[in-house]
Design a protein around this motif. Sequence first.
Motif, mmCIF file in Angstrom:
data_model
loop_
_atom_site.group_PDB
_atom_site.id
_atom_site.type_symbol
_atom_site.label_atom_id
_atom_site.label_comp_id
_atom_site.label_asym_id
_atom_site.label_seq_id
_atom_site.Cartn_x
_atom_site.Cartn_y
_atom_site.Cartn_z
ATOM 1 N N ALA A 233 0.820 -1.217 0.000
ATOM 2 C CA ALA A 233 0.000 0.000 0.000
ATOM 3 C C ALA A 233 0.858 1.273 0.000
ATOM 4 O O ALA A 233 0.331 2.359 -0.252
ATOM 5 C CB ALA A 233 -0.936 0.005 1.203
ATOM 6 N N ARG A 234 2.160 1.152 0.282
ATOM 7 C CA ARG A 234 3.016 2.338 0.206
ATOM 8 C C ARG A 234 2.960 2.975 -1.176
ATOM 9 O O ARG A 234 3.081 4.192 -1.322
ATOM 10 C CB ARG A 234 4.464 1.982 0.545
ATOM 11 C CG ARG A 234 4.713 1.657 1.999
ATOM 12 C CD ARG A 234 6.198 1.707 2.320
ATOM 13 N NE ARG A 234 6.454 1.071 3.600
ATOM 14 C CZ ARG A 234 7.018 -0.125 3.752
ATOM 15 N NH1 ARG A 234 7.404 -0.806 2.682
ATOM 16 N NH2 ARG A 234 7.210 -0.636 4.948
ATOM 17 N N GLY A 240 4.369 7.285 0.970
ATOM 18 C CA GLY A 240 4.952 5.958 0.789
ATOM 19 C C GLY A 240 5.987 5.936 -0.321
ATOM 20 O O GLY A 240 7.011 5.234 -0.222
ATOM 21 N N TRP A 241 5.748 6.709 -1.388
ATOM 22 C CA TRP A 241 6.750 6.784 -2.465
ATOM 23 C C TRP A 241 8.074 7.298 -1.921
ATOM 24 O O TRP A 241 9.136 6.792 -2.280
ATOM 25 C CB TRP A 241 6.276 7.726 -3.562
ATOM 26 C CG TRP A 241 4.977 7.349 -4.206
ATOM 27 C CD1 TRP A 241 4.386 6.113 -4.206
ATOM 28 C CD2 TRP A 241 4.103 8.222 -4.940
ATOM 29 N NE1 TRP A 241 3.200 6.165 -4.885
ATOM 30 C CE2 TRP A 241 2.998 7.436 -5.351
ATOM 31 C CE3 TRP A 241 4.151 9.563 -5.284
ATOM 32 C CZ2 TRP A 241 1.946 7.978 -6.087
ATOM 33 C CZ3 TRP A 241 3.113 10.107 -6.019
ATOM 34 C CH2 TRP A 241 2.019 9.317 -6.417
ATOM 35 N N VAL A 242 8.012 8.308 -1.056
ATOM 36 C CA VAL A 242 9.245 8.869 -0.507
ATOM 37 C C VAL A 242 9.943 7.838 0.376
ATOM 38 O O VAL A 242 11.178 7.722 0.354
ATOM 39 C CB VAL A 242 8.948 10.155 0.273
ATOM 40 C CG1 VAL A 242 10.230 10.740 0.847
ATOM 41 C CG2 VAL A 242 8.259 11.187 -0.628
ATOM 42 N N GLU A 243 9.185 7.094 1.164
ATOM 43 C CA GLU A 243 9.799 6.036 1.973
ATOM 44 C C GLU A 243 10.539 5.038 1.097
ATOM 45 O O GLU A 243 11.623 4.552 1.452
ATOM 46 C CB GLU A 243 8.726 5.306 2.787
ATOM 47 C CG GLU A 243 8.261 6.040 4.027
ATOM 48 C CD GLU A 243 7.359 5.174 4.884
ATOM 49 O OE1 GLU A 243 7.072 4.025 4.481
ATOM 50 O OE2 GLU A 243 6.944 5.641 5.940
ATOM 51 N N GLU A 244 9.952 4.719 -0.068
ATOM 52 C CA GLU A 244 10.568 3.742 -0.955
ATOM 53 C C GLU A 244 11.880 4.238 -1.562
ATOM 54 O O GLU A 244 12.643 3.449 -2.106
ATOM 55 C CB GLU A 244 9.590 3.378 -2.082
ATOM 56 C CG GLU A 244 8.415 2.529 -1.636
ATOM 57 C CD GLU A 244 8.846 1.143 -1.192
ATOM 58 O OE1 GLU A 244 9.865 0.638 -1.699
ATOM 59 O OE2 GLU A 244 8.167 0.551 -0.336
ATOM 60 N N PRO A 253 16.442 4.915 -6.495
ATOM 61 C CA PRO A 253 16.056 6.126 -7.243
ATOM 62 C C PRO A 253 14.845 5.944 -8.137
ATOM 63 O O PRO A 253 14.194 6.938 -8.489
ATOM 64 C CB PRO A 253 17.312 6.440 -8.078
ATOM 65 C CG PRO A 253 18.433 5.747 -7.368
ATOM 66 C CD PRO A 253 17.827 4.523 -6.762
ATOM 67 N N LEU A 254 14.505 4.702 -8.516
ATOM 68 C CA LEU A 254 13.340 4.501 -9.373
ATOM 69 C C LEU A 254 12.050 4.962 -8.706
ATOM 70 O O LEU A 254 11.064 5.248 -9.392
ATOM 71 C CB LEU A 254 13.226 3.023 -9.757
ATOM 72 C CG LEU A 254 14.174 2.541 -10.865
ATOM 73 C CD1 LEU A 254 13.990 1.053 -11.097
ATOM 74 C CD2 LEU A 254 13.942 3.317 -12.158
ATOM 75 N N ALA A 255 12.065 5.062 -7.377
ATOM 76 C CA ALA A 255 10.876 5.553 -6.686
ATOM 77 C C ALA A 255 10.609 7.016 -6.977
ATOM 78 O O ALA A 255 9.523 7.528 -6.667
ATOM 79 C CB ALA A 255 11.012 5.326 -5.174
#
Length: 547
Positions: A233-234, A240-244, A253-255
């Motif tokens: 769910a991130r 959540g994108w930033v956490e990734e 970096p692909l996040a």
Amino acid sequence: MPPPGPDGAAPSGPSGGRVVLGRTTRAAARTGALYGAVFGAFVATSAYSYATLYASPRARAALAAAFGSNHAASALFGPAPALDTVAGFTVYKVQMTILVLGAIWGLLVATRLTRGEEDAGRWDLLLVGRTTRRGAAAEALAGLAVGVAVGWAVTALAIVAVGRIPRVGFGPSASLYFAASLVASAAVFTVVGAVTSQLAATRRQAAALAAVVLGASYGVRLVADAGMGAEWARWLSPLGWVEELGPLTGPRPLAFVPIVACCLVLGGLAVELAGRRDVGASVLAERTPAGARLAGLSGPAGLTWRQGRGVYLGWVGALAAIGLLYGLVARSASRSIGGSSLSEVLRRLGAQGSGIEAMLGVVFLVLAVTTGFAAAGQITSAQGELTQGRAAHLLVRSVSRQRWLWTRVVMAAGFVVALAVAAAAAVWIGGATQHAGMDPGRTLAAGLNTIPPCLVVLGAGVAGLGLWPRRAAAVAYTVLLWSLLVELVGGIGGLDRWLYDASLFHQMAAAPAVSPDPTSAAVLVALAIGLAGVGAWGFGRRDLDAG
């Protein structure tokens, strides 16, 4: 203004779009630099304090064991990889706090510099000339992007500087990447605010819509990090994108792809929506009641409540939610204090001893800082009433200046008290569900103990309203951020005592770890009243449109 040319065309010179770009860039860059300085100082003090106080592998392993598998703490602060390293601890401690604060800054500055400027009529003259609505919106977005870039640069400068300390050891490229991850949420919610500014009829409505998006994003991320098997769910939440991104510990970096894509898509949508509506209009129609609702409007108090009740209730709900989360994790977090280096950190922050009450001493410090931001926001609201001319409609009639100002002051002070009580009650309820053994009386006293420093922030802002009205909010936020910065740096023992005493939050006892100091509280309250009195005196002697 230069006269038009012989053919009636507008004279040569800066286009209206460049005027929008210039105004937006200057305003966004100023606030971006301020928030970047706070973010950078937070990262630097966190990294340095960990490297200094957790020097041995044994102390670091104990901290990692206490927090690494705590699902409640992960839900609140995010996942905790590599807690036995300076990099891992720093990301864990600062990331979620900075992401939320950055998102709030982004949505507020975007709605203020787009819908707020339009509401105030400052775009009207530009949009009847050569500047198109799409062009003005695009220029405003470019100016906001500069503000985010300035925030990144200031944050990165602080992280690179602390990273050069051997015991910290962040490389330059890793520091720049970390800074980019910290301002990513500000970038996303800047464009979210730009879109809601095109949808909503007023700046306040636009900010509320953007805040709903932020709340939903935080809720989705909280579920993803709560250890319930929903880590996927991130990818449904910008936070959540930033956490990734995995800054410092495991860069991915692909996040950045969904972050950049979101900014581009929403930025384009904001420009397109701006071109499809008339200036001053909105996609979502403003609600118009069937009949006049005059209840409570017999005086300035009722009007203030009607105008700000959404803000009041929203802040109370937010503080209660934060307090509840802290109460839920306080017991498990306190288990790592006894016999560890963390007790030294708490001692320097004024929380003597160990256990649940020492942990709560720091919790209520965080709640006091948050309440201080709410108090400063009341000054921003009053400043807007004055500088945009809305208060003048009351003050030229039977409502006196002193009555209007003191009504705002009293209601803002009551708002601060309500926040303190709501937060304390929520902390106790959260602790009670975990059988933490919190005493309700001492918990309530700790909540009330957060009021005096927040009243001083409020009083400083009122003094600004009377003496320097167009900078009143800046005065309040400067007092607040200075106190926060001094507390952060002084907490690791890096300041002289006299400078440490300049922090309002250092003058607040770390209750319930220690008993509240009535003398200190009385002095702070007296200072707040004195500052408000100075503001009232100045407000009564100046012209309403004085700056």
